[in-house]
Write a protein that holds these residues in place. Structure first.
Motif, short mmCIF file in Angstrom:
data_model
loop_
_atom_site.label_atom_id
_atom_site.label_comp_id
_atom_site.label_asym_id
_atom_site.label_seq_id
_atom_site.Cartn_x
_atom_site.Cartn_y
_atom_site.Cartn_z
N CYS A 168 0.93 -1.38 0.29
CA CYS A 168 -0.54 0.17 -0.06
C CYS A 168 0.75 1.16 -0.01
O CYS A 168 1.85 1.76 1.19
N CYS A 171 -0.27 3.69 3.01
CA CYS A 171 -0.20 3.22 3.96
C CYS A 171 2.11 2.97 4.01
O CYS A 171 2.48 3.02 6.04
N HIS A 181 -7.74 -0.42 1.24
CA HIS A 181 -7.37 0.86 1.87
C HIS A 181 -8.51 1.77 1.69
O HIS A 181 -9.09 1.84 0.43
N MET A 187 -6.33 4.89 5.90
CA MET A 187 -5.69 3.55 6.81
C MET A 187 -6.16 1.89 5.53
O MET A 187 -7.32 2.11 5.27
N CYS A 188 -5.52 0.81 6.00
CA CYS A 188 -6.30 -0.01 5.65
C CYS A 188 -6.96 -1.05 6.60
O CYS A 188 -6.81 -0.91 7.64
ZN LIG Z 1 -3.45 1.87 3.17
#
Ligand SMILES: [Zn+2]
Ligand SMILES: [Zn+2]
Ligand SMILES: [Zn+2]
Length: 363
Positions: A168, A171, A181, A187-188
Motif C-alpha cells: 500500500c 500506508c 485501503h 488506512m488499510c
Molecule cells: Zn493503506
C-alpha cells in the motif's frame, strides 16, 4: 546490496509476470534480455524474462506493481469532517427520538395504567441503551487493522510468507489480500465491507458484528416506536368527522373513491386538531416506519453476504464465497456481549462440527 543480489541467485527466485495486467505485446514479443527488478516483500533482486509492470515474487509470493504511484488522498479532511458531522447529527437525532418519544407518549401511557407506563419505560430504556451502545461501538472502535508481518529483507521473510500481498503506497506497508485501503479512514482495513458515513467509520473485521448488532437494535427500535406511537395515537386522536355520503349514485367504484377521499379528508382535518404531543407522535411514526423499512433491507443484505461468506466489496469484485449456514454461526460465534470481553470463550469451541478450517475474520 551486493550480498542481496548474490543471495537472490542462491535461492534462485523466479518472478512471474501477472499476465492479466500486461498489454498484449508482452505476450508476443521475443525476449532478448532479462530485466532486473527488486521485490518489495523480501528485497531480493529478481530476473524477469520480459518487462512487466506487475510481477509476483517466486520466493515470498508478494505482488509488485512497478507503476503504482503514491496518489495523494485529496479532500481527506473534508471526508473526516463529513463523517464527524454525520455522527453528531445521528446522535442528536437519537436523543430527539428518545426524549421526544418519552415526552409525547409516556403521560398517555401512565394515564392508561401504571403497568403500561412501567412496562414501556423498561422497554424504552433497554432499546435506547442498546442502540446508543452499539452505535458508539461501531462508530468509535477500530474497523480492523491488517496483520503485522515482517517484510523487506530476505532472511527474515520466509518462502511464501507474503503470498499475494501487495504494497500500500498510501500506508507505506504491506497490504494482505483481504485488506482494502479506505481513503476516508486513511488506512488499510482488514475484511473491509464498506465505509459507512453514518457511523463515520469503516465496517471491517473488528466492528462488523457491532454494525450488525446496531442494525438489529435500530430495526427493533423502529418497529417498537411505530407500534407504540400507533397505540398511543389511538388513545389521543381526535374523533374523525365525515360528510354524509350521498347514496343516490349507487355503490360502484365512484362510491368507493368518494369514501376514500372523505376518510383522507377527515383524517387531515383531525390532524389539524392534534396537540403538539400528537404531532410529535405522527412524526415519530412516519420516520420510524421509513427508517425501519430502509434498514431492514440493509440488514437482510448484510446477513445474505455473511451467509454467502463474503463482504460487500467481495461482492462488487465478483468474489466467490461458500454459501453455508455455518458462516452465520461463525460470524455470531457466541452471545454478542460475551464475545467482546471474552474473545476466547466462543460458542464455536463447544460446537466442533461447526468450526471451519479457514476463519474469515481471523486476525
Ligand atoms: Zn493503506
Ligand atoms: Zn519477494
Ligand atoms: Zn473507512
Amino acid at each position: 546490496m551486493t550480498s542481496l543480489i548474490s543471495e537472490s541467485f542462491e535461492v534462485a527466485p523466479k518472478a512471474t509476470p501477472v499476465m492479466a495486467d500486461l498489454p498484449k505485446e508482452h505476450f508476443i514479443a521475443s525476449v532478448m534480455e532479462d530485466y532486473d527488478v527488486t521485490c518489495w516483500g523480501c528485497g531480493l533482486h529478481l530476473l524477469l524474462p520480459s518487462h512487466a509492470p506487475v510481477f509476483k515474487c517466486g520466493w515470498c509470493g508478494a505482488l509488485t506493481n512497478q507503476n503504482a504511484g503514491k496518489r495523494e488522498c485529496k479532500y481527506f479532511w473534508l471526508r473526516r469532517l463529513r463523517d464527524r458531522c454525520f455522527v453528531c447529527i445521528l446522535l442528536m437525532f437519537m436523543l430527539f427520538v428518545i426524549c421526544g418519544g418519552v415526552w409525547a407518549a409516556f403521560p398517555v401511557l401512565f394515564s392508561i395504567s401504571y403497568f403500561h407506563g412501567i412496562f414501556h419505560s423498561i422497554i424504552t430504556f433497554i432499546l435506547s441503551v442498546a442502540t446508543v451502545y452499539t452505535f458508539s461501538s461501531a462508530s468509535f472502535a477500530c474497523a480492523g487493522t491488517p496483520p503485522c508481518v515482517v517484510w523487506g529483507s530476505y532472511p527474515a521473510v520466509g518462502k511464501g510468507a507474503l503470498e499475494n500481498y501487495t504494497f500500500c503506497q498510501l500506508c507505506s506497508k504491506p497490504k494482505s489480500p483481504r485488506s482494502h485501503h479506505c481513503r476516508s479512514c486513511g488506512m488499510c482495513i482488514l475484511d473491509m465491507d464498506h465505509h459507512c458515513p453514518f457511523i463515520g467509520n469503516c465496517v471491517g473485521a473488528a466492528n462488523h458484528r457491532h454494525f450488525i448488532a446496531l442494525l438489529i437494535s435500530v430495526v427493533t427500535s423502529t418497529f417498537y416506536i411505530s407500534v407504540m406511537t400507533m397505540y398511543v395515537g389511538w388513545h389521543i386522536w381526535p374523533s374523525i368527522t365525515y360528510e354524509p355520503f350521498d347514496r343516490s349514485y349507487g355503490y360502484g367504484s365512484d362510491f368507493a373513491m368518494r369514501a376514500i377521499r372523505e376518510i383522507i379528508y377527515g383524517l387531515l382535518k383531525s390532524v389539524m386538531l392534534l396537540s403538539p404531543r400528537g404531532l410529535v407522535l405522527v412524526y415519530l411514526f412516519v420516520s420510524s416506519v421509513s427508517l425501519g423499512i430502509g434498514l431492514s433491507i440493509l440488514l437482510w443484505q448484510q446477513l445474505c453476504f455473511i451467509y454467502e461468506g463474503k463482504t460487500y466489496l467481495n461482492h462488487l469484485n465478483d468474489g466467490v464465497g461458500e454459501k453455508d449456514c455455518q458462516n452465520l454461526v461463525q460470524f455470531f460465534g457466541c452471545p454478542y456481549s460475551f464475545s467482546i470481553y471474552l474473545p476466547h470463550c466462543s460458542l464455536s469451541r463447544f460446537l466442533p462440527s461447526f468450526r471451519k478450517k479457514t476463519q474469515r475474520h481471523k486476525k
